[in-house]
Scaffold this active site. Sequence first.
Site, PDB file in Angstrom:
ATOM      1  N   ASP A  52       0.869  -1.235  -0.045  1.00 51.22           N
ATOM      2  CA  ASP A  52       0.034   0.068   0.004  1.00 51.22           C
ATOM      3  C   ASP A  52       0.878   1.346  -0.157  1.00 51.22           C
ATOM      4  O   ASP A  52       0.272   2.251  -0.257  1.00 51.22           O
ATOM      5  CB  ASP A  52      -0.848   0.205   1.123  1.00 51.22           C
ATOM      6  N   ASP A  53       2.056   1.044   0.470  1.00 49.50           N
ATOM      7  CA  ASP A  53       2.992   2.527   0.412  1.00 49.50           C
ATOM      8  C   ASP A  53       4.019   2.493  -0.677  1.00 49.50           C
ATOM      9  O   ASP A  53       4.521   3.447  -0.860  1.00 49.50           O
ATOM     10  CB  ASP A  53       3.968   1.976   1.717  1.00 49.50           C
TER      11      ASP A  53
END
Length: 660
Positions: free
Chosen positions: A528-529
């Site tokens: 997600d990062d």
Amino acid sequence: MSAPGIHPPPADLAKSAHVSSEKQYDELYKQSIEEPEKFWGNIASTFHWNKRWSSPVTRSNFDMNKGPIKIEWFIGGETNLCHNAVDRHVNNGLGGKVAFLYEGNDIGPGSQMTYGEVLERVCKLANYLKSIGVGKGSDVTIYMPMIPELPIAMLACARIGAVHSVVFAGFSAESLAGRVLDSRPDVVLTCSGVKRGPKTLSLKGIVDDGLKRAADGGHKVGHCVVYHHRDCMPQSEVPWTDDRDTWWHDAVEHQPASCDVTWLDAEAPLFKLYTSGSTGKPKGVQHSQAGYMVGSATTFKYVFDYHDDDVYWCTADCGWITGHSYVTYGPMLNAATQVIFEGVPTYPTAGRPWEIVDKYKVSLLYTAPTAIRSLMAKGNDIVKKASRKSLRILGTVGEPINVEAWKWYNEVVGDKRCPIVDTWWQTETGAHMITPLPGATPLKPGSATKPFFGVVPAVLNEQGKELEGAAEGYLVIKQAWPSMLRTLAGDQERFEKTYFEHFKGFYFTGDGCKRDEDGYYWLTGRVDDVINVSGHRIGTAEVEGALTTCHLCTEAAVVPVEHPIKGQGIYAFVSLMEGHDYPPEANVRKELIDTVRRVIGPIATPDCIHWAPGLPKTRSGKIMRRILRKIANKEEDSLGDTSTLADPSVVETLLSLRGK
Ligand code: ATP
Ligand code: MG
């Protein structure tokens, strides 16, 4: 393998290690994945079983298209973790061996407890729990500080088949209530208070508030058993509810000192543990008996190259998976002697960890990058004051370790003598997954190196295609390993969705990684990062690593921010070495940006540097990037669940420094 930047295992350490060469590792690894029945069967035979498993050893389905996800190990076997972690050693003549070297929050003489004494205390508590109706399958919540009674409480539950759920005693009443409402225990074990650094906290006050909230939410706890922490406050000042609360010493001390073990099915649940919540609503990760026992014990033995005369110290609290697998279970299953430290590493000074190392002659030290970075910011002199001669192996867990922190740990803490085991794993995996073996694996700073026995990682692209050789993408695991989670408590559907839906047939870790030409894994952060700058995928860990190579920066956290042209831009929160003001002089920003351009390239140039005297962290010390993403994108009205934040005031400070 030896080349610049590669650290081969020290020869004398390798000589006596359980695995002493790359070749030996390769052979064992090959056997572990090609013949898991034989490999794990041999290891499992070294434990005590009331009933031996039948064949097959293992059976699993990872593919949702073929039916429900199901994992079983040591099918048909019956065992008990507490028996294997305590009774087995006492029966083998190790009753007098020290299990715990307890160091309280305040500097003092410390105390110790042998395996024989642990057995007695576990039995007494187990007998009391039985007397109030706790047994096979009962849920028990434990909310206690890092004192020996915490692992004792876990072992007492394990002894009688109760499923423990340890909630870190730094969590708020609200977080406790949420976890109690999810697991619905009849019994809560807690403590009157705790001293953490200079502060004294009334744990019982927090528990009362939490249990009231849980009752309002629909679940009333019947029994609250309170251990009295004599250093904290007089008994008379502890808030009390007569028809629910019992003093531990009144209830437990006079119980019989022996208690029969309850034999349990290999797949019976052992514990639930709610993950820290760096990425959203906590999940009740559920582990089972036998597979977890074999996994936690085997990794402990090999990854720390444990020998009988080692003194081990893991700085994690039992409220986290690291404290479950590498304080309570893994070390005790190996009859290890370990330090239990109640306090915080920087109290009363940042010299405390090194004083503890010298005091107890710690040989194996296991901690987290966040602790390493905070100690590093205090300078080298304070470390050098201690001898640290006893240290043999250093470990790290929890986040990618940036190269600067790795080097400091290696050079300053370990005097370049001690291999560093950078262990990648998760609450869900139960035990180490990708990690060096100290006598066998040449180290590359910043890489968790190679898979542990029985672990088959793969790197996938966006479309789910498996990539060969050197590659970058999503880290998944291809086949079941003994200590993996079995489900999310009460929510099989969320379990399947979270870990098995994304890439059919694989366990999805949620992390991104690179695999280099030597087959080494480099964790690049949560997927997600990953930041997509003009179509280039840039790992947040990489940019953070580059920023911390600048001598001005102690810690950095990088998140994506919406960008009108590039799609996403790079937004960096930066903490500076002690002695800087916020905001600092103008040249500091330039120097940081230049460093990233030099280390990674202009594509990774941060679009914004946001000064951060402190970063929002979970109570286990992990950066909560979810909150930073909101701040970067000016969405602070919807920060979401912040109940697991260690210090909520850092958010206000960050907001006050926007644009500075
Ligand atoms: P949640 O799942 O609730 O958001 P969490 O993932 O932080 O919380 P844990 O299970 O404690 O909870 O942490 C596992 C994660 O920590 C891994 O998925 C990885 O992102 C990171 N991690 C742990 N050890 C390492 C390591 N040695 N190197 C890189 N990353 C690591
Ligand atoms: Mg996670």
